[in-house]
Design a protein around this motif. Structure first.
Motif, PDB file in Angstrom:
ATOM      1  N   HIS A   1       0.877  -1.185   0.000  1.00  0.00           N
ATOM      2  CA  HIS A   1       0.000   0.000   0.000  1.00  0.00           C
ATOM      3  C   HIS A   1       0.911   1.230   0.000  1.00  0.00           C
ATOM      4  O   HIS A   1       1.748   1.389  -0.895  1.00  0.00           O
ATOM      5  CB  HIS A   1      -0.911  -0.115   1.230  1.00  0.00           C
ATOM      6  CG  HIS A   1      -2.099   0.792   1.269  1.00  0.00           C
ATOM      7  ND1 HIS A   1      -2.458   1.628   0.236  1.00  0.00           N
ATOM      8  CD2 HIS A   1      -3.028   1.004   2.258  1.00  0.00           C
ATOM      9  CE1 HIS A   1      -3.557   2.303   0.587  1.00  0.00           C
ATOM     10  NE2 HIS A   1      -3.910   1.940   1.807  1.00  0.00           N
TER      11      HIS A   1
ATOM     12  N   LEU B   1       7.745  -5.962  -8.795  1.00  0.00           N
ATOM     13  CA  LEU B   1       8.186  -4.622  -9.202  1.00  0.00           C
ATOM     14  C   LEU B   1       7.390  -3.622  -8.383  1.00  0.00           C
ATOM     15  O   LEU B   1       6.183  -3.474  -8.581  1.00  0.00           O
ATOM     16  CB  LEU B   1       7.898  -4.377 -10.681  1.00  0.00           C
ATOM     17  CG  LEU B   1       8.880  -4.868 -11.718  1.00  0.00           C
ATOM     18  CD1 LEU B   1       8.556  -4.243 -13.058  1.00  0.00           C
ATOM     19  CD2 LEU B   1      10.332  -4.609 -11.335  1.00  0.00           C
TER      20      LEU B   1
ATOM     21  N   ARG C   1      -4.958  -2.920  -7.658  1.00  0.00           N
ATOM     22  CA  ARG C   1      -6.172  -3.719  -7.580  1.00  0.00           C
ATOM     23  C   ARG C   1      -7.245  -3.197  -8.530  1.00  0.00           C
ATOM     24  O   ARG C   1      -7.974  -3.973  -9.150  1.00  0.00           O
ATOM     25  CB  ARG C   1      -6.685  -3.717  -6.126  1.00  0.00           C
ATOM     26  CG  ARG C   1      -8.091  -4.258  -5.916  1.00  0.00           C
ATOM     27  CD  ARG C   1      -8.243  -5.732  -6.305  1.00  0.00           C
ATOM     28  NE  ARG C   1      -7.386  -6.592  -5.554  1.00  0.00           N
ATOM     29  CZ  ARG C   1      -7.624  -7.021  -4.319  1.00  0.00           C
ATOM     30  NH1 ARG C   1      -8.721  -6.679  -3.703  1.00  0.00           N
ATOM     31  NH2 ARG C   1      -6.778  -7.820  -3.712  1.00  0.00           N
TER      32      ARG C   1
HETATM   33  N1  CMC Z   1       5.238  -7.212 -10.033  1.00  0.00           N
HETATM   34  C1  CMC Z   1       5.101  -8.462 -10.542  1.00  0.00           C
HETATM   35  N2  CMC Z   1       3.948  -9.146 -10.594  1.00  0.00           N
HETATM   36  C2  CMC Z   1       2.872  -8.529 -10.092  1.00  0.00           C
HETATM   37  C3  CMC Z   1       2.918  -7.234  -9.556  1.00  0.00           C
HETATM   38  C4  CMC Z   1       4.165  -6.577  -9.530  1.00  0.00           C
HETATM   39  N3  CMC Z   1       4.269  -5.356  -9.023  1.00  0.00           N
HETATM   40  N4  CMC Z   1       1.693  -6.885  -9.126  1.00  0.00           N
HETATM   41  C5  CMC Z   1       0.881  -7.921  -9.391  1.00  0.00           C
HETATM   42  N5  CMC Z   1       1.599  -8.928  -9.980  1.00  0.00           N
HETATM   43  C6  CMC Z   1       1.058 -10.202 -10.449  1.00  0.00           C
HETATM   44  C7  CMC Z   1       0.704 -11.104  -9.270  1.00  0.00           C
HETATM   45  O1  CMC Z   1       1.794 -11.931  -8.904  1.00  0.00           O
HETATM   46  C8  CMC Z   1      -0.454 -11.898  -9.822  1.00  0.00           C
HETATM   47  O2  CMC Z   1       0.067 -12.893 -10.665  1.00  0.00           O
HETATM   48  P1  CMC Z   1      -0.711 -14.320 -10.806  1.00  0.00           P
HETATM   49  O3  CMC Z   1      -2.058 -13.982 -11.378  1.00  0.00           O
HETATM   50  O4  CMC Z   1       0.151 -15.088 -11.738  1.00  0.00           O
HETATM   51  O5  CMC Z   1      -0.782 -14.879  -9.434  1.00  0.00           O
HETATM   52  C9  CMC Z   1      -1.179 -10.889 -10.736  1.00  0.00           C
HETATM   53  O6  CMC Z   1      -0.174  -9.924 -11.121  1.00  0.00           O
HETATM   54  C10 CMC Z   1      -2.331 -10.166 -10.041  1.00  0.00           C
HETATM   55  O7  CMC Z   1      -1.807  -9.516  -8.898  1.00  0.00           O
HETATM   56  P2  CMC Z   1      -2.474  -9.550  -7.467  1.00  0.00           P
HETATM   57  O8  CMC Z   1      -1.395  -9.480  -6.437  1.00  0.00           O
HETATM   58  O9  CMC Z   1      -3.445 -10.677  -7.361  1.00  0.00           O
HETATM   59  O10 CMC Z   1      -3.270  -8.183  -7.520  1.00  0.00           O
HETATM   60  P3  CMC Z   1      -3.849  -7.431  -6.299  1.00  0.00           P
HETATM   61  O11 CMC Z   1      -4.945  -6.600  -6.825  1.00  0.00           O
HETATM   62  O12 CMC Z   1      -4.158  -8.368  -5.184  1.00  0.00           O
HETATM   63  O13 CMC Z   1      -2.610  -6.518  -5.799  1.00  0.00           O
HETATM   64  C11 CMC Z   1      -1.063  -4.772  -5.587  1.00  0.00           C
HETATM   65  C12 CMC Z   1      -2.401  -5.219  -6.179  1.00  0.00           C
HETATM   66  C13 CMC Z   1      -0.931  -3.258  -5.741  1.00  0.00           C
HETATM   67  C14 CMC Z   1      -1.006  -5.104  -4.080  1.00  0.00           C
HETATM   68  C15 CMC Z   1       0.084  -5.489  -6.326  1.00  0.00           C
HETATM   69  O14 CMC Z   1       0.047  -5.165  -7.695  1.00  0.00           O
HETATM   70  C16 CMC Z   1       1.457  -5.151  -5.737  1.00  0.00           C
HETATM   71  O15 CMC Z   1       1.859  -5.756  -4.730  1.00  0.00           O
HETATM   72  N6  CMC Z   1       2.208  -4.180  -6.363  1.00  0.00           N
HETATM   73  C17 CMC Z   1       3.489  -3.749  -5.840  1.00  0.00           C
HETATM   74  C18 CMC Z   1       3.286  -2.850  -4.636  1.00  0.00           C
HETATM   75  C19 CMC Z   1       2.771  -1.456  -5.028  1.00  0.00           C
HETATM   76  O16 CMC Z   1       3.293  -0.810  -5.920  1.00  0.00           O
HETATM   77  N7  CMC Z   1       1.752  -0.996  -4.266  1.00  0.00           N
HETATM   78  C20 CMC Z   1       1.193   0.357  -4.435  1.00  0.00           C
HETATM   79  C21 CMC Z   1      -0.218   0.349  -4.911  1.00  0.00           C
HETATM   80  S1  CMC Z   1      -0.788   1.991  -5.414  1.00  0.00           S
HETATM   81  C22 CMC Z   1      -0.769   2.957  -4.002  1.00  0.00           C
HETATM   82  C23 CMC Z   1      -1.526   2.412  -2.846  1.00  0.00           C
HETATM   83  O17 CMC Z   1      -2.571   1.787  -2.992  1.00  0.00           O
HETATM   84  O18 CMC Z   1      -1.092   2.638  -1.724  1.00  0.00           O
END
Ligand code: CMC
Length: 430
Positions: A266, A302, A308
């Motif tokens: 987050h 990354l 999300r």
């Molecule tokens: N790098 C590599 N793979 C990724 C990334 C990433 N940054 N983000 C998502 N994926 C992959 C993930 O492994 C999954 O793959 P699979 O379907 O094969 O299992 C797929 O993409 C879907 O991801 P998810 O984790 O199920 O998606 P989510 O909606 O639960 O998570 C997120 C969203 C923001 C937590 C995640 O993308 C993440 O951890 N990103 C990096 C941290 C980040 O930059 N966070 C800031 C978000 S914006 C500001 C805020 O909200 O505070």
């Protein structure tokens, strides 16, 4: 779906009519509030990927189109034409203020920027090397011990005073956390300065020297605050609402929001993103990190990529990228290696099949760290700056919930997969 206003759910031989709620924008919402009572089943949605936890009039996101509106106004317009305190007014009260309302609001916020002098003692109890977020969680929580006259959530006037106090004092607390961590004296707020300039002044001035805030940097700071001000029902906002649903006081609720924001998935991502860009260091090492991010056996992600809700682009990241260019230009920082790595990483990732297929785009945190670093902030201050910007969003959402006659204590159900009932066995017999 049976028709536009109801949906039919069939479980074995029984059918249940579920009302379909129509939002102003966005997908229809199935109303399952009576489902357990009627059908004796729960719904299952860990992470709330398909569940609306409340109705809200504050912020709207269209993740497919990459749109973000505060009270109907697109974020790009607000970032270009408005300023943070006006955005605070908009989020809190629903409409843009006229000149008189703006002046009154600014005056009210300004009059509350100082913290109780005894709060200084709280800071002195912390180790100097404490993360400023750790200090902020504690000191914002401690506000309820200092401002008893604004903790009665049933009194609209006290709710209003608490809101103004939080918007006014959280920047002071964030700046104090920073000053304490570097061993410099706390700097009192200067009420003739605007909100962003005052924050820069509290962070960067020292008693031994005159510090003049650069108006262009203050404008960039203000834009960062605006871009982070609210983001509908994200993890920290939902935490604030959940904490508030039990009747907890607003200072305790915002402290809970700050704690949740701290996590690297987050708000902590802005610090993690810049640290990652620094670790990559040079453009030639990017493929190695892209490969790590794609490797399922490697927990590396990354940082600053993915969201999300946004599955096209994050409109905040677009503004932030432009801002990064402007700020580095302004400060005469050319060929910044971190920015070079960031731009190249973005380019490579956006063309990579894995990222394209999963719709992973740079988010707001990808470029914000570059701007904050150029302004002179250490990485540990990135998330506190996010927290102070988001405070108004948390408050607006908390106030909306408290005023909602339908609001109930948040109490999710579970899918129990543990042991069945069993009898206690005496220790000698185990
Ligand atoms: N790098 C590599 N793979 C990724 C990334 C990433 N940054 N983000 C998502 N994926 C992959 C993930 O492994 C999954 O793959 P699979 O379907 O094969 O299992 C797929 O993409 C879907 O991801 P998810 O984790 O199920 O998606 P989510 O909606 O639960 O998570 C997120 C969203 C923001 C937590 C995640 O993308 C993440 O951890 N990103 C990096 C941290 C980040 O930059 N966070 C800031 C978000 S914006 C500001 C805020 O909200 O505070």
């Amino acid at each position: 779906m049976a028709d536009a206003t109801t949906a039919t759910l069939k479980i074995n031989d029984s059918e249940y009519e579920l009302p379909v709620l129509r939002p102003t924008e966005g997908p229809d919402v199935l109303d399952i509030r009576k489902l357990y009572g009627q059908a004796d089943v729960f719904t299952y949605d860990p992470g709330f990927t398909s569940t609306a936890s409340c109705d809200s009039t504050i912020t709207f996101i269209d993740g497919d189109k990459g749109e973000l509106w505060y009270r109907g106004y697109p974020i790009e317009q607000l970032a270009a034409k408005s300023h943070y305190l006006e955005v605070c007014y908009l989020l809190l009260y629903g409409n843009l203020p006229n000149a008189e309302q703006m002046e009154d609001f600014e005056r009210r916020v300004t009059r509350h920027t100082m913290v109780h002098e005894q709060m200084h003692n709280f800071f002195r109890g912390f180790r100097r090397d404490a993360h400023p977020m750790a200090t902020m969680v504690a000191v914002v929580g401690a506000m309820s011990a200092f401002y008893h006259d604004s903790t009665d959530i049933n009194d609209p006037w006290q709710r209003e005073v608490a809101s103004i106090r939080l918007i006014a004092k959280v920047p002071t607390i964030a700046a104090m956390a920073y000053k304490y961590s570097i061993g410099q004296p706390f700097v009192y707020p200067q009420n003739e300065l605007d909100y962003a300039s005052n924050f820069l002044h509290m962070c960067f001035s020292v008693p031994a020297e005159k510090y003049v805030v650069d108006p262009a940097l203050a404008r960039a700071m203000d834009r960062i605050f605006t871009l982070h001000a609210d983001h509908e029902q994200n993890a920290s906002t939902s935490t604030v609402r959940l904490a508030g649903s039990s009747g907890a006081n607003p200072f305790a609720c915002i402290a809970a929001g700050i704690a949740c924001l701290w996590g690297p998935a987050h708000g902590g991502a802005n610090q993690a993103a810049l640290e990652m860009l620094r670790e990559i260091g040079t453009v030639d090492r990017i493929p190695e990190y892209i490969a790590k991010a794609k490797d399922k056996s490697d927990p590396f992600k990354l940082m600053g990529f993915g969201h999300r809700v946004y599955k096209n682009f994050d409109p905040r990241a677009k503004v932030m990228k432009e801002s990064a260019d402007e700020v580095l230009d302004l400060l005469g920082i050319h060929n910044n290696p971190t920015l070079q790595v960031a731009k190249e990483l973005e380019k490579i990732a956006l063309e990579d099949e894995y990222f394209v297929e999963k719709k992973l785009y740079p988010n707001v945190d990808f470029y914000s760290g570059i701007i904050l670093e150029a302004m002179g902030f250490p990485t540990s201050m990135f998330t506190p700056i996010f927290a102070l910007s988001r405070t108004v969003g948390w408050i607006a959402q908390w106030k909306e919930m408290i005023a909602d006659p339908q609001a109930k204590i948040g109490r999710p159900r579970q899918l129990y997969v543990g042991e069945g009932k069993r009898d206690y066995i005496d220790v000698a017999a185990r």
